[in-house]
Design a protein around this motif. Sequence first.
Motif, PDB file in Angstrom:
ATOM      1  N   SER A   8      -3.595  -6.631  -2.679  1.00  0.00           N
ATOM      2  CA  SER A   8      -3.810  -8.268  -2.530  1.00  0.00           C
ATOM      3  C   SER A   8      -4.405  -8.595  -1.121  1.00  0.00           C
ATOM      4  CB  SER A   8      -2.338  -8.689  -2.603  1.00  0.00           C
ATOM      5  OG  SER A   8      -1.193  -8.140  -1.856  1.00  0.00           O
ATOM      6  N   ASP A   9      -4.174  -7.756  -0.015  1.00  0.00           N
ATOM      7  CA  ASP A   9      -4.871  -8.131   1.069  1.00  0.00           C
ATOM      8  C   ASP A   9      -6.241  -8.298   1.229  1.00  0.00           C
ATOM      9  OD1 ASP A   9      -2.212  -7.827   2.110  1.00  0.00           O
ATOM     10  OD2 ASP A   9      -2.196  -5.866   3.107  1.00  0.00           O
ATOM     11  N   TYR A  10      -6.823  -7.660   0.158  1.00  0.00           N
ATOM     12  CA  TYR A  10      -8.128  -7.424  -0.049  1.00  0.00           C
ATOM     13  C   TYR A  10      -8.670  -8.583  -1.288  1.00  0.00           C
ATOM     14  CZ  TYR A  10      -7.868  -4.122   3.592  1.00  0.00           C
ATOM     15  OH  TYR A  10      -7.560  -3.742   4.838  1.00  0.00           O
ATOM     16  N   ALA A  20     -10.442   0.720   3.027  1.00  0.00           N
ATOM     17  CA  ALA A  20      -9.556   0.432   3.906  1.00  0.00           C
ATOM     18  C   ALA A  20      -8.447   1.580   4.101  1.00  0.00           C
ATOM     19  CB  ALA A  20      -8.809  -0.936   3.882  1.00  0.00           C
ATOM     20  N   CYS A  21      -8.013   1.865   2.722  1.00  0.00           N
ATOM     21  CA  CYS A  21      -7.307   3.206   2.686  1.00  0.00           C
ATOM     22  C   CYS A  21      -7.808   4.318   3.177  1.00  0.00           C
ATOM     23  CB  CYS A  21      -6.832   3.470   1.051  1.00  0.00           C
ATOM     24  SG  CYS A  21      -5.929   2.148   0.643  1.00  0.00           S
ATOM     25  N   TYR A  22      -9.068   4.514   3.057  1.00  0.00           N
ATOM     26  CA  TYR A  22      -9.994   5.582   3.634  1.00  0.00           C
ATOM     27  C   TYR A  22     -10.104   5.563   5.167  1.00  0.00           C
ATOM     28  CZ  TYR A  22     -13.672   9.209   3.776  1.00  0.00           C
ATOM     29  OH  TYR A  22     -14.361  10.397   4.205  1.00  0.00           O
ATOM     30  N   GLN A  23     -10.209   4.416   5.416  1.00  0.00           N
ATOM     31  CA  GLN A  23     -10.446   4.303   6.969  1.00  0.00           C
ATOM     32  C   GLN A  23      -9.036   4.696   7.548  1.00  0.00           C
ATOM     33  OE1 GLN A  23     -13.083   3.825   8.688  1.00  0.00           O
ATOM     34  NE2 GLN A  23     -13.951   3.824   6.828  1.00  0.00           N
ATOM     35  N   ALA A  24      -7.756   4.298   7.049  1.00  0.00           N
ATOM     36  CA  ALA A  24      -6.735   4.746   7.571  1.00  0.00           C
ATOM     37  C   ALA A  24      -6.557   6.129   7.691  1.00  0.00           C
ATOM     38  CB  ALA A  24      -5.469   4.126   6.697  1.00  0.00           C
ATOM     39  N   TYR A  25      -6.756   6.858   6.398  1.00  0.00           N
ATOM     40  CA  TYR A  25      -6.733   8.289   6.223  1.00  0.00           C
ATOM     41  C   TYR A  25      -7.762   8.887   7.338  1.00  0.00           C
ATOM     42  CZ  TYR A  25      -8.408  12.854   4.474  1.00  0.00           C
ATOM     43  OH  TYR A  25      -9.107  14.025   4.490  1.00  0.00           O
ATOM     44  N   LEU A  26      -8.840   8.439   7.713  1.00  0.00           N
ATOM     45  CA  LEU A  26      -9.949   9.122   8.713  1.00  0.00           C
ATOM     46  C   LEU A  26      -9.033   8.808  10.151  1.00  0.00           C
ATOM     47  CD1 LEU A  26     -13.336   7.744   7.325  1.00  0.00           C
ATOM     48  CD2 LEU A  26     -12.407  10.224   7.553  1.00  0.00           C
ATOM     49  N   ALA A  27      -8.563   7.589  10.330  1.00  0.00           N
ATOM     50  CA  ALA A  27      -7.719   7.325  11.531  1.00  0.00           C
ATOM     51  C   ALA A  27      -6.831   8.422  12.073  1.00  0.00           C
ATOM     52  CB  ALA A  27      -7.281   5.885  11.586  1.00  0.00           C
ATOM     53  N   CYS A  74      -1.755   2.725  -1.579  1.00  0.00           N
ATOM     54  CA  CYS A  74      -1.070   1.953  -0.441  1.00  0.00           C
ATOM     55  C   CYS A  74      -0.414   2.836   0.629  1.00  0.00           C
ATOM     56  CB  CYS A  74      -0.172   0.956  -1.250  1.00  0.00           C
ATOM     57  SG  CYS A  74      -0.515   0.018  -2.174  1.00  0.00           S
ATOM     58  N   LYS A  75       0.119   3.926   0.119  1.00  0.00           N
ATOM     59  CA  LYS A  75       0.926   4.733   0.879  1.00  0.00           C
ATOM     60  C   LYS A  75       0.004   5.527   1.905  1.00  0.00           C
ATOM     61  CE  LYS A  75       4.914   4.089  -2.006  1.00  0.00           C
ATOM     62  NZ  LYS A  75       5.705   3.293  -1.001  1.00  0.00           N
ATOM     63  N   VAL A  76      -1.205   5.800   1.914  1.00  0.00           N
ATOM     64  CA  VAL A  76      -2.031   6.771   2.886  1.00  0.00           C
ATOM     65  C   VAL A  76      -1.497   6.603   4.285  1.00  0.00           C
ATOM     66  CG1 VAL A  76      -4.057   7.074   3.711  1.00  0.00           C
ATOM     67  CG2 VAL A  76      -3.839   6.896   1.089  1.00  0.00           C
ATOM     68  N   PRO A  77      -1.249   5.551   4.868  1.00  0.00           N
ATOM     69  CA  PRO A  77      -1.057   5.426   6.132  1.00  0.00           C
ATOM     70  C   PRO A  77       0.452   5.708   6.374  1.00  0.00           C
ATOM     71  CG  PRO A  77      -1.641   3.003   5.603  1.00  0.00           C
ATOM     72  CD  PRO A  77      -1.538   4.138   4.272  1.00  0.00           C
TER      73      PRO A  77
END
Length: 160
Positions: A8-10, A20-27, A74-77
């Motif tokens: 929903s944020d997107y 966004a989830c992939y960016q969190a994974y890379l971070a 959702c839970k990747v972070p």
Amino acid sequence: MTQEIQLSDYGGNYEAFCDACYQAYLAFWAGNPTFEGKRIQRNANKVSRGKEDDFWGIVDGHDASKDHEIERYCKVPLLGHVLAPENVRAASDVLFIRRLHKRKIRIEIFSRSRPYLVVLQELGKLDRVQFITAYPLGEGQLRKKLKNYEEFKRNGFEPL
């Protein structure tokens, strides 16, 4: 506290959400994560569908239902939450157990408050551990992990 990423944020845009989830994974990996002072090593980073295979393994899982898939994204972070040294040292929310799996030692690390499991594998005498997988835990799975943890403590094994 680490925040989950919501579709929903997107605005329901699945592509932007996935990115966004992939960016969190890379971070998470850019931070050179460690466990007990050992660097966490990833699998060979093959790329398919424009993203690393380890990422797809975390978010796709074995359940093809869309709702389950979204929850995994959702839970990747939570990778960072479960493996954060301050959480592991505190041992109040994050617990871990070493288990023998096919003659190798696997480490199951999980959070009580935000049910998520990360599995690592020891690499002998090397100063690294291998990342195996990560996924959200259902209520029953969390209860079982907590029961296993208590059993290990009760039987004199050191679950850490």
